[in-house]
Design a protein around this motif. Structure first.
Motif, PDB file in Angstrom:
ATOM      1  N   LEU A   1      35.863 109.336  13.556  1.00  0.00           N
ATOM      2  CA  LEU A   1      36.707 109.411  12.361  1.00  0.00           C
ATOM      3  C   LEU A   1      37.847 110.371  12.640  1.00  0.00           C
ATOM      4  O   LEU A   1      37.626 111.484  13.114  1.00  0.00           O
ATOM      5  CB  LEU A   1      35.899 109.903  11.162  1.00  0.00           C
ATOM      6  N   GLY A   2      39.083 109.950  12.348  1.00  0.00           N
ATOM      7  CA  GLY A   2      40.231 110.816  12.566  1.00  0.00           C
ATOM      8  C   GLY A   2      40.473 111.051  14.042  1.00  0.00           C
ATOM      9  O   GLY A   2      40.050 110.289  14.909  1.00  0.00           O
ATOM     10  N   GLY A   3      41.180 112.139  14.342  1.00  0.00           N
ATOM     11  CA  GLY A   3      41.513 112.462  15.721  1.00  0.00           C
ATOM     12  C   GLY A   3      42.473 113.629  15.771  1.00  0.00           C
ATOM     13  O   GLY A   3      42.458 114.496  14.895  1.00  0.00           O
ATOM     14  N   LYS A   4      43.348 113.639  16.751  1.00  0.00           N
ATOM     15  CA  LYS A   4      44.295 114.745  16.910  1.00  0.00           C
ATOM     16  C   LYS A   4      45.524 114.590  16.024  1.00  0.00           C
ATOM     17  O   LYS A   4      46.426 115.428  16.058  1.00  0.00           O
ATOM     18  CB  LYS A   4      44.716 114.863  18.381  1.00  0.00           C
ATOM     19  N   ARG A   5      45.567 113.547  15.235  1.00  0.00           N
ATOM     20  CA  ARG A   5      46.713 113.293  14.358  1.00  0.00           C
ATOM     21  C   ARG A   5      46.693 114.239  13.163  1.00  0.00           C
ATOM     22  O   ARG A   5      45.669 114.376  12.500  1.00  0.00           O
ATOM     23  CB  ARG A   5      46.681 111.845  13.874  1.00  0.00           C
ATOM     24  N   VAL A   6      47.818 114.845  12.878  1.00  0.00           N
ATOM     25  CA  VAL A   6      47.899 115.753  11.731  1.00  0.00           C
ATOM     26  C   VAL A   6      47.920 114.961  10.423  1.00  0.00           C
ATOM     27  O   VAL A   6      47.334 115.382   9.426  1.00  0.00           O
ATOM     28  CB  VAL A   6      49.146 116.653  11.839  1.00  0.00           C
ATOM     29  N   LYS A   7      48.592 113.808  10.433  1.00  0.00           N
ATOM     30  CA  LYS A   7      48.664 112.962   9.238  1.00  0.00           C
ATOM     31  C   LYS A   7      48.061 111.604   9.557  1.00  0.00           C
ATOM     32  O   LYS A   7      48.388 110.994  10.584  1.00  0.00           O
ATOM     33  CB  LYS A   7      50.121 112.807   8.781  1.00  0.00           C
TER      34      LYS A   7
ATOM     35  N   ALA B   1      37.126 122.545   5.846  1.00  0.00           N
ATOM     36  CA  ALA B   1      37.678 121.210   5.607  1.00  0.00           C
ATOM     37  C   ALA B   1      39.180 121.150   5.862  1.00  0.00           C
ATOM     38  O   ALA B   1      39.715 120.093   6.223  1.00  0.00           O
ATOM     39  CB  ALA B   1      37.376 120.767   4.180  1.00  0.00           C
ATOM     40  N   ASP B   2      39.875 122.268   5.676  1.00  0.00           N
ATOM     41  CA  ASP B   2      41.325 122.300   5.874  1.00  0.00           C
ATOM     42  C   ASP B   2      41.707 122.227   7.345  1.00  0.00           C
ATOM     43  O   ASP B   2      42.892 122.064   7.675  1.00  0.00           O
ATOM     44  CB  ASP B   2      41.908 123.574   5.258  1.00  0.00           C
ATOM     45  N   TYR B   3      40.718 122.343   8.238  1.00  0.00           N
ATOM     46  CA  TYR B   3      41.010 122.397   9.673  1.00  0.00           C
ATOM     47  C   TYR B   3      40.330 121.290  10.469  1.00  0.00           C
ATOM     48  O   TYR B   3      40.500 121.219  11.682  1.00  0.00           O
ATOM     49  CB  TYR B   3      40.605 123.776  10.224  1.00  0.00           C
ATOM     50  N   VAL B   4      39.576 120.430   9.802  1.00  0.00           N
ATOM     51  CA  VAL B   4      38.907 119.330  10.498  1.00  0.00           C
ATOM     52  C   VAL B   4      39.822 118.108  10.503  1.00  0.00           C
ATOM     53  O   VAL B   4      40.108 117.526   9.462  1.00  0.00           O
ATOM     54  CB  VAL B   4      37.561 118.988   9.841  1.00  0.00           C
ATOM     55  N   LEU B   5      40.271 117.708  11.704  1.00  0.00           N
ATOM     56  CA  LEU B   5      41.125 116.537  11.867  1.00  0.00           C
ATOM     57  C   LEU B   5      40.346 115.314  12.332  1.00  0.00           C
ATOM     58  O   LEU B   5      40.783 114.181  12.123  1.00  0.00           O
ATOM     59  CB  LEU B   5      42.238 116.830  12.872  1.00  0.00           C
TER      60      LEU B   5
ATOM     61  N   LEU C   1      39.498 120.206  15.716  1.00  0.00           N
ATOM     62  CA  LEU C   1      39.844 121.251  14.753  1.00  0.00           C
ATOM     63  C   LEU C   1      41.305 121.656  14.900  1.00  0.00           C
ATOM     64  O   LEU C   1      41.786 121.893  16.015  1.00  0.00           O
ATOM     65  CB  LEU C   1      38.957 122.484  14.972  1.00  0.00           C
ATOM     66  N   ARG C   2      41.980 121.755  13.777  1.00  0.00           N
ATOM     67  CA  ARG C   2      43.382 122.188  13.790  1.00  0.00           C
ATOM     68  C   ARG C   2      43.460 123.679  14.058  1.00  0.00           C
ATOM     69  O   ARG C   2      42.710 124.469  13.480  1.00  0.00           O
ATOM     70  CB  ARG C   2      44.024 121.872  12.432  1.00  0.00           C
ATOM     71  N   LEU C   3      44.382 124.075  14.914  1.00  0.00           N
ATOM     72  CA  LEU C   3      44.641 125.477  15.203  1.00  0.00           C
ATOM     73  C   LEU C   3      46.025 125.849  14.698  1.00  0.00           C
ATOM     74  O   LEU C   3      46.885 124.985  14.509  1.00  0.00           O
ATOM     75  CB  LEU C   3      44.548 125.745  16.712  1.00  0.00           C
ATOM     76  N   VAL C   4      46.256 127.131  14.475  1.00  0.00           N
ATOM     77  CA  VAL C   4      47.557 127.628  14.021  1.00  0.00           C
ATOM     78  C   VAL C   4      47.974 128.779  14.940  1.00  0.00           C
ATOM     79  O   VAL C   4      47.158 129.302  15.696  1.00  0.00           O
ATOM     80  CB  VAL C   4      47.492 128.108  12.554  1.00  0.00           C
ATOM     81  N   PRO C   5      49.242 129.175  14.896  1.00  0.00           N
ATOM     82  CA  PRO C   5      49.656 130.318  15.725  1.00  0.00           C
ATOM     83  C   PRO C   5      48.846 131.571  15.409  1.00  0.00           C
ATOM     84  O   PRO C   5      48.373 131.760  14.283  1.00  0.00           O
ATOM     85  CB  PRO C   5      51.127 130.495  15.339  1.00  0.00           C
ATOM     86  N   SER C   6      48.678 132.418  16.401  1.00  0.00           N
ATOM     87  CA  SER C   6      47.885 133.634  16.231  1.00  0.00           C
ATOM     88  C   SER C   6      48.381 134.458  15.059  1.00  0.00           C
ATOM     89  O   SER C   6      49.592 134.547  14.796  1.00  0.00           O
ATOM     90  CB  SER C   6      47.934 134.481  17.509  1.00  0.00           C
ATOM     91  N   GLN C   7      47.454 135.063  14.373  1.00  0.00           N
ATOM     92  CA  GLN C   7      47.764 135.906  13.229  1.00  0.00           C
ATOM     93  C   GLN C   7      48.567 137.121  13.691  1.00  0.00           C
ATOM     94  O   GLN C   7      48.315 137.689  14.753  1.00  0.00           O
ATOM     95  CB  GLN C   7      46.475 136.352  12.551  1.00  0.00           C
ATOM     96  N   GLY C   8      49.539 137.521  12.898  1.00  0.00           N
ATOM     97  CA  GLY C   8      50.377 138.662  13.232  1.00  0.00           C
ATOM     98  C   GLY C   8      49.702 139.981  12.905  1.00  0.00           C
ATOM     99  O   GLY C   8      48.519 140.029  12.533  1.00  0.00           O
ATOM    100  N   PRO C   9      50.442 141.102  13.034  1.00  0.00           N
ATOM    101  CA  PRO C   9      49.882 142.432  12.729  1.00  0.00           C
ATOM    102  C   PRO C   9      49.374 142.501  11.285  1.00  0.00           C
ATOM    103  O   PRO C   9      49.892 141.833  10.394  1.00  0.00           O
ATOM    104  CB  PRO C   9      51.071 143.371  12.944  1.00  0.00           C
TER     105      PRO C   9
END
Length: 455
Positions: A178-184, A160-164, A210-218
């Motif tokens: 419902l919704g779209g590429k808008r973060v807010k 749910a935290d990643y569905v826009l 779906l919201r994406l975030v920068p790749s996870q670090g080491p």
């Protein structure tokens, strides 16, 4: 009751989309829960587009035929069990994935596998965090239907935290966006979130943003063994009080041994509990976080604590955790729980499960997304022994009652499905249950969408 006019459904679908072959229908009766109450569908619609889903649902609405949406069939609560006299709308062929790196989103169809979305995002230097243990085989549509979590949810949250945004086919065949590429976006009622976790009872998802975030670090990894699950759970409580690792998973001795039997990894078979934690904190903070977690484990009575930054060694430990369900399934028939409690009450939950196992004289192995209080008691029994079957079912009910008594939930991420439907009123209470049913009736007045699941 007259038999619905299946030829009229075939007329509005391309060749090869509708099937009524008995052998094929049999393959769409069950999800991974192997629900013994599953029915046999009249037909399966293996949709290739939203328009085909609409056509199937319009036909079903006109003929008052039940519709069971299905993704990869990897569900664990009977949410995709077929219904006698109904149709299954399978979304497995709808697998398109588009990465919009500039917007930081993935636009995907529901049949796309979680692993495929991760891979496509990684090619653009991005990451889709929801991480079920079954990520290689589960679909995004199923993840959305159950609001799936996984191994990384302790720090990064759940589906749910990643569905826009969502495209949803309603019970009358209408397609809404419902919704779209808008973060807010707070225009109108928050209908988007209503569909995440609704298990196909309010509509069928045909596209997701779906919201994406920068790749996870080491990553740095810590593992610790304990004499008992209660000791390990107390360590988890203290770790979560002080920090938020990127992974905090727990396995009991029955699970350890099942995993070692399946594929030896050198885990300590004598340990009462095995805790695996990871940190992806930046720079020196990563090592400090791992060191602090190790100190907590030692103070909590850990027999052994090991830390590593070697990627292969770390992945071996994580792979052991991911293999838990597969390994335990080799030990007999199973009923899989998915109960959760507030993190401070995790020791009481695992202790209570052990007491239920003893009282019911049945094996209950426990694996857990310990960092967020979500545990998976795995009840193993001999299906050929009627008494063992009866004891296991009573244990299944006892575990849910235990979770509710601790202020917890009967399902943290697998969904209610059909397996836990009867226990839902005990958790929600009369008023909230009535509110749920009001929403269901408003959006599906004929009750054709996944009847028997959730509500």
């Amino acid at each position: 009751m007259t038999t619905p006019d299946l030829p009229s459904l075939a007329e509005v679908l391309p060749a090869g989309v509708l099937t009524t072959e008995p052998a094929t229908l049999e393959g769409y009766r069950f999800d991974w829960s192997h629900d013994e109450t599953a029915g046999t569908p009249l037909a399966v619609v293996r949709a290739e587009s939203a328009e085909q889903v609409q056509a199937a649902v319009r036909w079903a609405a006109a003929h008052r035929v039940p519709v069971v949406p299905r993704g990869a069939g990897s569900g664990l609560s009977g949410g995709a069990s077929a219904v006698d006299g109904g149709i299954v709308v399978s979304l497995e062929r709808m697998r398109a994935i588009e990465i919009d790196a500039a917007s930081g989103v993935a636009v995907v169809e529901p049949g796309a596998l979680n692993a495929a979305v991760k891979q496509a995002a990684a090619a653009e230097g991005l990451w889709y965090p929801p991480d079920p243990a079954s990520y290689e085989m589960c679909s995004i549509g199923g993840n959305i239907a159950t609001n799936a979590g996984g191994l990384c949810c302790v720090k990064y949250g759940v589906t749910a935290d990643y569905v826009l945004g969502l495209d949803v086919v309603l019970a009358d065949g209408t397609l809404v966006t419902l919704g779209g590429k808008r973060v807010k976006d707070v225009a109108g009622l928050p209908l988007l979130k209503l569909y995440v976790g609704s298990e196909g009872t309010l509509g069928i998802v045909t596209r997701a943003v779906l919201r994406l975030v920068p790749s996870q670090g080491p990553l740095a990894t810590m593992v610790a063994t304990f004499a008992s699950m209660t000791e390990a759970a107390r360590a988890v409580v203290e770790i979560r009080r002080r920090m938020r690792p990127s992974m905090l998973e727990l396995m009991d001795t029955a699970t350890i041994n099942a995993v070692e039997d399946l594929k030896p990894r050198g885990l300590d078979r004598e340990a009462g509990a095995f805790l695996i934690a990871q940190s992806d904190a930046p720079g020196d903070a990563r090592g400090l976080e791992i060191e602090a977690m190790g100190e907590v484990c030692e103070a909590s009575g850990a027999a052994e604590v090991l830390a590593t930054t070697d990627p292969e060694e770390s992945e071996m430990f994580v792979d052991a955790r991911r293999a838990a369900f597969t390994a335990l399934e080799t030990k007999g028939s199973a009923l899989l729980e998915d109960v959760g409690v507030p993190v401070p009450l995790l020791p009481e939950l695992v202790g209570g499960v052990a007491r239920i196992a003893a009282e019911r004289e049945t094996t209950i192995a426990v694996v857990a997304h310990a960092g967020d209080g979500n545990s998976h008691p795995f009840i193993v029994f001999d299906a050929n022994d009627p008494d063992a079957v009866a004891r296991s079912r009573r244990a299944f009910e006892d575990v849910m009652a235990l979770a509710i008594s601790l202020g917890g939930t009967i399902t943290g991420e697998h969904g209610v499905g059909r397996a836990k439907r009867d226990a839902l009123p005990a958790q929600l209470g009369e008023d909230v249950m009535a509110l749920n049913l009001t929403v269901k009736r408003a959006l599906d007045p004929a009750g054709i969408l996944n009847p028997g699941a959730l509500l």
